[in-house]
Design a protein around this motif. Sequence first.
Motif, PDB file in Angstrom:
ATOM      1  N   ALA A  49      -2.456  -5.131   3.936  1.00  0.00           N
ATOM      2  CA  ALA A  49      -1.407  -5.035   4.950  1.00  0.00           C
ATOM      3  C   ALA A  49      -1.920  -4.344   6.210  1.00  0.00           C
ATOM      4  O   ALA A  49      -1.592  -4.748   7.326  1.00  0.00           O
ATOM      5  CB  ALA A  49      -0.204  -4.288   4.382  1.00  0.00           C
ATOM      6  N   ALA A  50      -2.728  -3.318   6.041  1.00  0.00           N
ATOM      7  CA  ALA A  50      -3.257  -2.602   7.211  1.00  0.00           C
ATOM      8  C   ALA A  50      -4.113  -3.514   8.076  1.00  0.00           C
ATOM      9  O   ALA A  50      -4.096  -3.418   9.309  1.00  0.00           O
ATOM     10  CB  ALA A  50      -4.072  -1.392   6.751  1.00  0.00           C
ATOM     11  N   ARG A  69       4.287  -3.033  -2.960  1.00  0.00           N
ATOM     12  CA  ARG A  69       3.405  -2.415  -3.935  1.00  0.00           C
ATOM     13  C   ARG A  69       4.011  -2.492  -5.329  1.00  0.00           C
ATOM     14  O   ARG A  69       5.237  -2.434  -5.494  1.00  0.00           O
ATOM     15  CB  ARG A  69       3.147  -0.945  -3.584  1.00  0.00           C
ATOM     16  CG  ARG A  69       2.483  -0.727  -2.239  1.00  0.00           C
ATOM     17  CD  ARG A  69       1.905   0.693  -2.155  1.00  0.00           C
ATOM     18  NE  ARG A  69       2.855   1.699  -2.610  1.00  0.00           N
ATOM     19  CZ  ARG A  69       3.676   2.364  -1.812  1.00  0.00           C
ATOM     20  NH1 ARG A  69       3.702   2.096  -0.517  1.00  0.00           N
ATOM     21  NH2 ARG A  69       4.492   3.282  -2.295  1.00  0.00           N
ATOM     22  N   ARG A  70       3.164  -2.575  -6.321  1.00  0.00           N
ATOM     23  CA  ARG A  70       3.646  -2.568  -7.708  1.00  0.00           C
ATOM     24  C   ARG A  70       4.119  -1.167  -8.093  1.00  0.00           C
ATOM     25  O   ARG A  70       3.609  -0.166  -7.604  1.00  0.00           O
ATOM     26  CB  ARG A  70       2.528  -2.993  -8.650  1.00  0.00           C
ATOM     27  CG  ARG A  70       2.097  -4.444  -8.514  1.00  0.00           C
ATOM     28  CD  ARG A  70       1.053  -4.798  -9.553  1.00  0.00           C
ATOM     29  NE  ARG A  70       1.564  -4.636 -10.910  1.00  0.00           N
ATOM     30  CZ  ARG A  70       0.811  -4.677 -11.999  1.00  0.00           C
ATOM     31  NH1 ARG A  70      -0.495  -4.856 -11.903  1.00  0.00           N
ATOM     32  NH2 ARG A  70       1.347  -4.532 -13.193  1.00  0.00           N
ATOM     33  N   GLN A  79      11.545   7.854   0.539  1.00  0.00           N
ATOM     34  CA  GLN A  79      10.548   8.520   1.375  1.00  0.00           C
ATOM     35  C   GLN A  79       9.949   7.597   2.435  1.00  0.00           C
ATOM     36  O   GLN A  79       9.301   8.074   3.373  1.00  0.00           O
ATOM     37  CB  GLN A  79       9.424   9.094   0.507  1.00  0.00           C
ATOM     38  CG  GLN A  79       9.870  10.235  -0.383  1.00  0.00           C
ATOM     39  CD  GLN A  79       8.709  10.823  -1.158  1.00  0.00           C
ATOM     40  OE1 GLN A  79       7.563  10.417  -0.995  1.00  0.00           O
ATOM     41  NE2 GLN A  79       9.020  11.798  -2.019  1.00  0.00           N
ATOM     42  N   ALA A  80      10.132   6.289   2.316  1.00  0.00           N
ATOM     43  CA  ALA A  80       9.532   5.349   3.263  1.00  0.00           C
ATOM     44  C   ALA A  80      10.185   5.467   4.633  1.00  0.00           C
ATOM     45  O   ALA A  80      11.415   5.480   4.759  1.00  0.00           O
ATOM     46  CB  ALA A  80       9.680   3.923   2.737  1.00  0.00           C
ATOM     47  N   ASP A  81       9.367   5.585   5.672  1.00  0.00           N
ATOM     48  CA  ASP A  81       9.883   5.634   7.039  1.00  0.00           C
ATOM     49  C   ASP A  81      10.109   4.238   7.612  1.00  0.00           C
ATOM     50  O   ASP A  81      10.916   4.061   8.520  1.00  0.00           O
ATOM     51  CB  ASP A  81       8.896   6.375   7.947  1.00  0.00           C
ATOM     52  CG  ASP A  81       8.780   7.846   7.579  1.00  0.00           C
ATOM     53  OD1 ASP A  81       9.803   8.442   7.185  1.00  0.00           O
ATOM     54  OD2 ASP A  81       7.659   8.397   7.679  1.00  0.00           O
ATOM     55  N   ALA A  82       9.369   3.248   7.091  1.00  0.00           N
ATOM     56  CA  ALA A  82       9.478   1.873   7.591  1.00  0.00           C
ATOM     57  C   ALA A  82       9.216   0.930   6.423  1.00  0.00           C
ATOM     58  O   ALA A  82       8.565   1.310   5.428  1.00  0.00           O
ATOM     59  CB  ALA A  82       8.471   1.623   8.715  1.00  0.00           C
ATOM     60  N   PRO A  83       9.710  -0.303   6.497  1.00  0.00           N
ATOM     61  CA  PRO A  83       9.497  -1.256   5.392  1.00  0.00           C
ATOM     62  C   PRO A  83       8.033  -1.432   5.009  1.00  0.00           C
ATOM     63  O   PRO A  83       7.709  -1.564   3.826  1.00  0.00           O
ATOM     64  CB  PRO A  83      10.095  -2.558   5.941  1.00  0.00           C
ATOM     65  CG  PRO A  83      11.140  -2.117   6.901  1.00  0.00           C
ATOM     66  CD  PRO A  83      10.594  -0.880   7.543  1.00  0.00           C
ATOM     67  N   LEU A  84       7.129  -1.424   6.017  1.00  0.00           N
ATOM     68  CA  LEU A  84       5.717  -1.640   5.705  1.00  0.00           C
ATOM     69  C   LEU A  84       5.109  -0.508   4.890  1.00  0.00           C
ATOM     70  O   LEU A  84       4.041  -0.671   4.300  1.00  0.00           O
ATOM     71  CB  LEU A  84       4.915  -1.847   6.991  1.00  0.00           C
ATOM     72  CG  LEU A  84       5.013  -3.241   7.618  1.00  0.00           C
ATOM     73  CD1 LEU A  84       4.222  -3.302   8.914  1.00  0.00           C
ATOM     74  CD2 LEU A  84       4.499  -4.311   6.645  1.00  0.00           C
TER      75      LEU A  84
END
Length: 414
Positions: A49-50, A69-70, A79-84
């Motif tokens: 993804a990066a 991610r699995r 905790q995720a700031d963005a979907p990615l």
Amino acid sequence: MATTVTAPRGMRDHLPADKARREHVLGVIRGVYARHGFDEIETPVVEDAARLHSGLGGDNEKLAFAVMRRGLTTEDLRQADAPLDLADLGLRFDLTVPLARFYASHRAELPSVFRAVQIAPVWRAERPQKGRYRQFVQCDIDVLGEPGQLAEIELIRATTAALDALGIVGTSIRINDRRILLALLASWGVTEQSAADRALITVDKLDKIGAVGVAEELGTTLGLDPAATADTIRALESADWDSVRGADWLDAEAFADLERLRAALPGVDLRFDPTLVRGMGYYTGTIFEVAHPDFGYSLGGGGRYDGMIGRFLGQDVPAVGFSLGFERLVDLVSLPGSAESDAVVLVYDKDVDPVRLAALKAEALDTHHRVRLEKRTKNMKNLLAGLAEQGFGSFATVGTDTTSLDGVEFRSLA
């Protein structure tokens, strides 16, 4: 609640006749590119993804499908700031970024000048509409490691040869250079890199919103005079090799390179177009598109992207690529006729011995490259019409008393 049985939105199933036509087109393209010395490679359908979001893909990065991610937990979601933040992989949105990664990974195993073919599906979260899909095939050829114009010459020659082999005539190659575009913007007072990038995105909309629309947008975003800019763009739309030669704003060195390229490609209709942008931000020099007078869209395009591979390798490698628009091309090509090479054996009824049918089919395969068994139906007209659409050229009728195809008449399906 009943589940839908249609393909996912923006994606398609391909029936046998359509699949046969697609494979025919792919076979022709592969054969031409192999003759021109290009070697086919294959890369995974997913990339990190990066890497897909490293700034190399331009606006296509916004259309990338992410793979989560699995083993994600609800705490990860909180905790995720963005979907990615939840994705570690993504489906490739083109074949150029994977090629750059491939070359950086395998450079020691490849020739100093590597001529690559990639023909594979890519995925973009487009808004589905006519001619625009979320899954589609790209046909790319690239020359890596050649800094001179030999790379462009080989790419254009191979591409035009592929179009000729498919029977697509009347095409021309629109050509420009990013250095010429930057010189044009500089003559308008746009010299800062980020401003120039925004301006090129706007100019690339010329086919959609016209000279006035482009000029107004440039006026809003960059403060350019809309009236004067529109007049300049209109003049550039009708420009050609002779009309721009010697212009004050022209990058003379880049234009001279294009003229040398033109001289090296006799027989190719190479047309200078100073308004051609190509939307990908990674292009650094020559850019080109395949145009046809009967269609309001390009049939392919590409350009030089000397800075991309260095992002992975740590040192720059010259690179040029050309991609054919397969999904558009396939609709323009018909399967070649095959009246003598294809046959279908039709069965009178269910009483014909299957062992005998198998023997008759084996006999037919000795002289025909494709054979199918079909049971006789009440509506023979529709059956035969469908077989003709699938590329079968002739048929024969067999019955319970047919022991050999000697003397059996094959009739044309045309």
